[in-house]
Design an enzyme around this catalytic site. Structure first.
Site, PDB file in Angstrom:
ATOM      1  N   THR A  63     120.655  -1.203  62.959  1.00 43.84           N
ATOM      2  CA  THR A  63     121.420  -2.438  62.891  1.00 43.84           C
ATOM      3  C   THR A  63     121.674  -3.129  64.427  1.00 43.84           C
ATOM      4  OG1 THR A  63     122.821  -2.843  60.642  1.00 43.84           O
ATOM      5  CG2 THR A  63     122.930  -4.707  62.094  1.00 43.84           C
TER       6      THR A  63
ATOM      7  N   ARG B  82     122.133  -4.418  46.411  1.00 41.01           N
ATOM      8  CA  ARG B  82     122.976  -4.050  47.448  1.00 41.01           C
ATOM      9  C   ARG B  82     122.990  -4.956  48.611  1.00 41.01           C
ATOM     10  NH1 ARG B  82     123.986  -2.691  53.376  1.00 41.01           N
ATOM     11  NH2 ARG B  82     126.026  -1.040  53.181  1.00 41.01           N
ATOM     12  N   VAL B  83     123.779  -5.767  48.771  1.00 42.23           N
ATOM     13  CA  VAL B  83     123.846  -6.725  50.214  1.00 42.23           C
ATOM     14  C   VAL B  83     125.351  -5.428  51.364  1.00 42.23           C
ATOM     15  CG1 VAL B  83     124.482  -8.556  50.997  1.00 42.23           C
ATOM     16  CG2 VAL B  83     123.402  -8.321  49.379  1.00 42.23           C
ATOM     17  N   GLY B  84     124.760  -5.755  52.036  1.00 45.09           N
ATOM     18  CA  GLY B  84     126.008  -5.163  52.916  1.00 45.09           C
ATOM     19  C   GLY B  84     126.952  -6.301  53.861  1.00 45.09           C
ATOM     20  N   ASP B  85     126.995  -5.711  55.623  1.00 45.26           N
ATOM     21  CA  ASP B  85     127.617  -6.638  55.941  1.00 45.26           C
ATOM     22  C   ASP B  85     127.339  -7.555  56.962  1.00 45.26           C
ATOM     23  OD1 ASP B  85     127.126  -4.846  57.163  1.00 45.26           O
ATOM     24  OD2 ASP B  85     128.685  -5.235  59.153  1.00 45.26           O
TER      25      ASP B  85
ATOM     26  N   THR C 153     128.187  -3.047  63.606  1.00 43.04           N
ATOM     27  CA  THR C 153     126.814  -2.024  62.509  1.00 43.04           C
ATOM     28  C   THR C 153     127.744  -1.264  62.037  1.00 43.04           C
ATOM     29  OG1 THR C 153     124.835  -0.078  63.578  1.00 43.04           O
ATOM     30  CG2 THR C 153     126.701  -0.493  65.184  1.00 43.04           C
ATOM     31  N   GLY C 154     126.864   0.015  61.192  1.00 40.25           N
ATOM     32  CA  GLY C 154     127.238   1.141  60.637  1.00 40.25           C
ATOM     33  C   GLY C 154     128.082   0.043  58.973  1.00 40.25           C
TER      34      GLY C 154
ATOM     35  N   GLY D  71     128.457  -1.013  56.117  1.00 41.34           N
ATOM     36  CA  GLY D  71     129.166  -2.058  56.339  1.00 41.34           C
ATOM     37  C   GLY D  71     130.030  -2.391  55.016  1.00 41.34           C
TER      38      GLY D  71
HETATM   39  C1  SD4 Z   1     124.480  -2.276  56.030  1.00 40.85           C
HETATM   40  N1  SD4 Z   1     125.822  -2.840  58.959  1.00 40.85           N
HETATM   41  O1  SD4 Z   1     123.517  -2.943  55.949  1.00 40.85           O
HETATM   42  C2  SD4 Z   1     124.624  -2.759  57.713  1.00 40.85           C
HETATM   43  C3  SD4 Z   1     123.167  -1.304  58.397  1.00 40.85           C
HETATM   44  C4  SD4 Z   1     123.516  -0.190  58.330  1.00 40.85           C
HETATM   45  O2  SD4 Z   1     123.868   1.785  58.618  1.00 40.85           O
HETATM   46  O3  SD4 Z   1     122.748  -0.247  57.359  1.00 40.85           O
HETATM   47  N2  SD4 Z   1     123.967   0.456  58.537  1.00 40.85           N
HETATM   48  O4  SD4 Z   1     126.061  -1.932  56.351  1.00 40.85           O
END
Ligand code: SD4
Length: 290
Positions: free
Chosen positions: A151, A179-182, A202-203, A205
């Protein structure tokens, strides 16, 4: 001595900070700089974690998440956006041209078409091929430091000393449909307070959302912590709460009003790109696991 203007972003996305620097160096605003900076990665089909070319969910849909925040605390976000190559620009339009903060899915896509964005197939042959291969086993696991980039979250200060930030992603590869992340969640994947500073993540979420990581870091800086110490505390909170931290990566990046920067992550391998008046650099991040 830190110098403004300045642009920083997660991972060594040097083309992105170069673009942001070009905008800032020409006297542009931090808002234009972060938008145009992250657009470089959204357009890059070889980057399979952001925008066009991003890896799909487990059903083969490329669904994008992005948000943007300006110096006045205004923000815009799109979640589960399909068929549009530049979600960050749609997020900016949500911020500037609607009374809302978040638009989702079909509604966000419809809004984008109304604003003149073109429909595009975002699933490249390469990402499709890898997805079909993944389907043979359908084993979902998070990968630490995907290709050493992931990200993109970008933070910038312009010549007026004003902050803005942007964050954009295709999310976790092979996630559950819906799915929705951070990354598009204000306070989790990104937060800006023009009096204090900004932070982005990043990482994985899910872990960032649980600690509202970016908001936490900005609040810690408000209380007097350096960007570095604030990022370290945010990572430490995640580690304290989740015993499985050896299986996933989180990276935080922060900047304060003076242009001082810091970053911290769980596992080695995270770095951030910086561009200011002294030039461009890649800055390896300290990590909890050595
Ligand atoms: C998320 N932080 O969607 C974002 C990007 C991601 O591995 O996938 N990072 O969680």
């Amino acid at each position: 001595k830190p110098i403004i203007p300045i642009a920083i972003c997660t991972w060594n996305f040097k083309n992105a900070t170069a673009k942001a620097w070009e905008v800032l160096n020409n006297g542009g605003t931090s808002l234009d700089a972060v938008e145009q900076g992250v657009m470089v990665e959204e357009a890059d089909v070889n980057n399979q974690t952001v925008g066009k070319g991003g890896r799909p969910d487990r059903d083969g849909n490329v669904t994008l998440d992005a948000c943007i925040m300006d110096k006045d605390g205004n923000c815009g976000s799109v979640v589960y956006l399909q068929n549009i190559a530049h979600p960050i620009s749609v997020a900016r339009k949500v911020m500037e041209e609607t009374p809302h903060v978040i638009l989702a899915g079909k509604g966000a896509e419809q809004f984008a078409y109304e604003k003149g964005f073109q429909k595009e197939n975002l699933l490249t042959e390469q990402s499709k091929k890898e997805w079909l291969k993944w389907k043979e086993e359908s084993k979902y696991e998070t990968i630490i430091n995907i290709e050493n980039h992931d990200t993109i979250g970008m933070l910038a200060i312009d010549k007026n000393g004003d902050l803005a930030g942007a964050c954009t992603t295709s999310g976790m590869a092979y996630k559950v449909n819906g799915r929705v992340g951070d990354s598009p969640i204000i306070g989790a994947g990104l937060f800006i307070d023009n009096e204090v500073g900004g932070a982005t993540a990043t990482g994985v979420g899910e872990e960032v959302i649980k600690t509202v990581g970016s908001f936490l870091i900005v609040e810690l800086m408000r209380q007097g912590k350096s960007p570095q110490k604030a990022c370290e505390e945010a990572v430490n909170r995640i580690i304290a709460k989740n015993k499985n931290h050896d299986t996933f990566q989180i990276g935080f990046l922060a900047i304060n009003k003076k242009g001082e920067t810091g970053s911290y992550c769980i596992h080695p391998g995270f770095s951030y790109s910086k561009y200011d008046g002294t030039g461009q650099s890649n800055n390896p991040s300290g990590s909890f696991v050595k």
